[in-house]
Write a protein that holds these residues in place. Structure first.
Motif, mmCIF file in Angstrom:
data_model
loop_
_atom_site.group_PDB
_atom_site.id
_atom_site.type_symbol
_atom_site.label_atom_id
_atom_site.label_comp_id
_atom_site.label_asym_id
_atom_site.label_seq_id
_atom_site.Cartn_x
_atom_site.Cartn_y
_atom_site.Cartn_z
ATOM 1 N N ARG A 57 -9.622 -29.861 3.943
ATOM 2 C CA ARG A 57 -10.726 -30.445 4.705
ATOM 3 C C ARG A 57 -11.894 -29.459 4.802
ATOM 4 N NH1 ARG A 57 -10.684 -32.832 10.940
ATOM 5 N NH2 ARG A 57 -12.903 -33.303 11.005
ATOM 6 N N GLU A 58 -11.595 -28.191 5.076
ATOM 7 C CA GLU A 58 -12.644 -27.178 5.165
ATOM 8 C C GLU A 58 -13.364 -27.018 3.825
ATOM 9 O OE1 GLU A 58 -11.191 -23.901 8.407
ATOM 10 O OE2 GLU A 58 -9.953 -24.118 6.632
ATOM 11 N N ILE A 59 -12.585 -27.044 2.743
ATOM 12 C CA ILE A 59 -13.170 -26.916 1.408
ATOM 13 C C ILE A 59 -14.051 -28.123 1.108
ATOM 14 C CG2 ILE A 59 -12.669 -26.723 -1.064
ATOM 15 C CD1 ILE A 59 -10.026 -25.335 -0.257
ATOM 16 N N GLU A 66 -9.504 -35.820 -2.017
ATOM 17 C CA GLU A 66 -8.675 -36.225 -3.156
ATOM 18 C C GLU A 66 -9.089 -35.479 -4.430
ATOM 19 O OE1 GLU A 66 -7.347 -40.246 -5.653
ATOM 20 O OE2 GLU A 66 -8.859 -40.374 -4.065
ATOM 21 N N ALA A 67 -10.396 -35.373 -4.658
ATOM 22 C CA ALA A 67 -10.902 -34.668 -5.846
ATOM 23 C C ALA A 67 -10.508 -33.200 -5.801
ATOM 24 C CB ALA A 67 -12.411 -34.813 -5.931
ATOM 25 N N ILE A 68 -10.502 -32.615 -4.615
ATOM 26 C CA ILE A 68 -10.147 -31.198 -4.459
ATOM 27 C C ILE A 68 -8.668 -30.985 -4.742
ATOM 28 C CG2 ILE A 68 -9.929 -29.325 -2.774
ATOM 29 C CD1 ILE A 68 -12.527 -30.478 -1.491
ATOM 30 N N TYR A 69 -7.808 -31.847 -4.197
ATOM 31 C CA TYR A 69 -6.364 -31.755 -4.474
ATOM 32 C C TYR A 69 -6.103 -31.779 -5.978
ATOM 33 C CZ TYR A 69 -4.491 -32.271 0.280
ATOM 34 O OH TYR A 69 -4.129 -32.069 1.591
ATOM 35 N N LYS A 70 -6.711 -32.732 -6.657
ATOM 36 C CA LYS A 70 -6.499 -32.881 -8.101
ATOM 37 C C LYS A 70 -6.996 -31.654 -8.858
ATOM 38 C CE LYS A 70 -6.645 -37.948 -8.287
ATOM 39 N NZ LYS A 70 -7.395 -39.147 -8.759
ATOM 40 N N SER A 71 -8.161 -31.163 -8.494
ATOM 41 C CA SER A 71 -8.739 -30.007 -9.172
ATOM 42 C C SER A 71 -7.863 -28.774 -8.997
ATOM 43 C CB SER A 71 -10.140 -29.732 -8.624
ATOM 44 O OG SER A 71 -10.678 -28.572 -9.192
ATOM 45 N N ILE A 72 -7.371 -28.545 -7.776
ATOM 46 C CA ILE A 72 -6.540 -27.362 -7.505
ATOM 47 C C ILE A 72 -5.235 -27.430 -8.289
ATOM 48 C CG2 ILE A 72 -5.168 -26.219 -5.715
ATOM 49 C CD1 ILE A 72 -7.472 -26.844 -3.760
ATOM 50 N N ASN A 73 -4.618 -28.604 -8.338
ATOM 51 C CA ASN A 73 -3.362 -28.745 -9.078
ATOM 52 C C ASN A 73 -3.555 -28.537 -10.581
ATOM 53 O OD1 ASN A 73 -1.744 -29.213 -6.827
ATOM 54 N ND2 ASN A 73 -2.151 -31.419 -6.844
ATOM 55 N N ARG A 74 -4.656 -29.069 -11.120
ATOM 56 C CA ARG A 74 -4.943 -28.865 -12.547
ATOM 57 C C ARG A 74 -5.208 -27.392 -12.831
ATOM 58 N NH1 ARG A 74 -8.013 -33.802 -12.121
ATOM 59 N NH2 ARG A 74 -9.888 -32.543 -11.788
ATOM 60 N N ALA A 75 -5.959 -26.764 -11.944
ATOM 61 C CA ALA A 75 -6.286 -25.348 -12.129
ATOM 62 C C ALA A 75 -5.026 -24.485 -12.095
ATOM 63 C CB ALA A 75 -7.272 -24.891 -11.055
ATOM 64 N N LYS A 76 -4.113 -24.823 -11.195
ATOM 65 C CA LYS A 76 -2.871 -24.058 -11.072
ATOM 66 C C LYS A 76 -2.096 -24.062 -12.391
ATOM 67 C CE LYS A 76 1.284 -23.805 -8.185
ATOM 68 N NZ LYS A 76 2.007 -24.417 -7.042
#
Length: 331
Positions: free
Chosen positions: A62-64, A73-83
């Motif tokens: 939420r802070e991000i 939702e876009a942030i969750y997806k981006s972080i998982n792909r980046a990982k």
């Protein structure tokens, strides 16, 4: 990253003098890890920033989202792909070998990350931060920025440090007896003069202008103004107009819009406000406040409706109390 997690969050210095004079092993490790991840050729700069905010600084999604203006939702997806991408790219590659090749691009990425971390800390919407300011997070960003400057001596980092000093210097006056106080009403005697002086020592006009230099100038003008009159606001407007050439952010435009309003240039402010609306999520907190302020005289009912909506969605008691008592916009 495992070493960082074992140590927990780097202990912030008890005061800025200690932070200024003594870098810590934790901060050095954090900087090295951030530089390492920033060197990725497989991930976009945006993905790197979000991954590091989440996994190195422990910020929640939420802070991000509030900082980047992207959906959760876009942030969750981006972080998982980046990982997954980081694992493939850096498998069996030592950090020290990669960070020795650190260049300007990686430094710029780290500056953006520290800028985001500091802003999230300085104006926190986290319900657990009752005072609005997460001082630990601000000092952490400051300490790592100092390590970055010591290593690479970039003018942009130096001006970022100036900006941090100017903002941290007025934290003691931002909250008074549990109440949020606008910059214009703060007791300037409570501002940290040593930090202001340190900020001016870092403030340095580079050969090529950059956004952190301009933002530092703006902050310094707010803190040294004899009065917030029309002349002051017209100077601020010129600086924000210059800043828009270096940083195409709707938040920068929103600050410019507020400046135009304060300088009695209402029609210009309204035109810009309509343009900004297309770039921000629905119900954006500061956009709503600026719009309500601009419409207060011409269409008071619409202004009241906007403020009522802000109050309904605002969860922090200290912000609600401020809006109820002042009906003003905080900087």
């Amino acid at each position: 990253m495992n070493q960082i997690r074992k140590k927990g969050k780097a202990s912030p210095a008890s005061n800025l003098t200690e932070t200024e004079e003594n870098g810590t092993a934790e901060n050095d490790l954090r900087l090295e890890t951030i530089l390492f991840l920033s060197s990725s050729k497989k991930n976009s700069d945006r993905a790197k920033v979000m991954f590091i905010l989440k996994n190195i600084f422990g910020l929640n999604v939420r802070e991000i989202s509030e900082s980047t203006l992207l959906s959760q939702e876009a942030i969750y997806k981006s972080i998982n792909r980046a990982k997954a991408s980081f694992r493939l790219e850096f498998e069996n590659k030592p950090i020290s070998v990669i960070t020795k090749k650190t260049g300007k691009h990686e430094i710029v990425t780290v500056e953006e990350i520290l800028y985001a971390v500091f802003n999230i800390g300085f104006d926190s919407f986290n319900n657990k931060i009752q005072s609005i300011v997460n001082e630990d997070l601000c000092l952490e960003a400051f300490a790592i920025a100092k390590e970055l400057f010591k290593k690479y001596q970039q003018d942009s980092t130096k001006n970022l440090l100036a900006l941090f000093c100017f903002h941290i210097g007025r934290i003691p006056a931002k909250i008074d007896k549990g109440k949020l106080v606008s910059l214009f009403k703060q007791d300037q005697a409570k501002w940290d003069k040593k930090l202001m002086s340190l900020g001016f020592s870092y403030l340095h006009k580079p050969e090529k202008l950059n956004r952190f230099y301009i933002e530092s100038l703006i902050a310094s003008k707010y803190m040294t103004a004899n009065s917030y009159d029309t002349e002051h606001w017209n100077e601020i407007i010129k600086l924000y107009e210059l800043l828009t050439k270096f940083h195409h952010s709707p938040i920068v435009k929103l600050n410019l819009c507020y400046g135009l309003h304060q300088a009695n240039r209402r029609e210009e402010a309204l035109i810009l406000l309509a343009d900004i609306e297309k770039e921000l999520p629905n119900g954006h907190f500061y956009y709503s406040l600026v719009k309500a302020e601009l419409l207060k005289v011409s269409t008071p009912k619409q202004s009241e409706t906007i403020m009522a909506s802000v109050m309904d969605t605002m969860e922090q008691t200290i912000r609600k109390e401020y809006l109820l008592e002042n009906g003003l916009i905080t900087l």
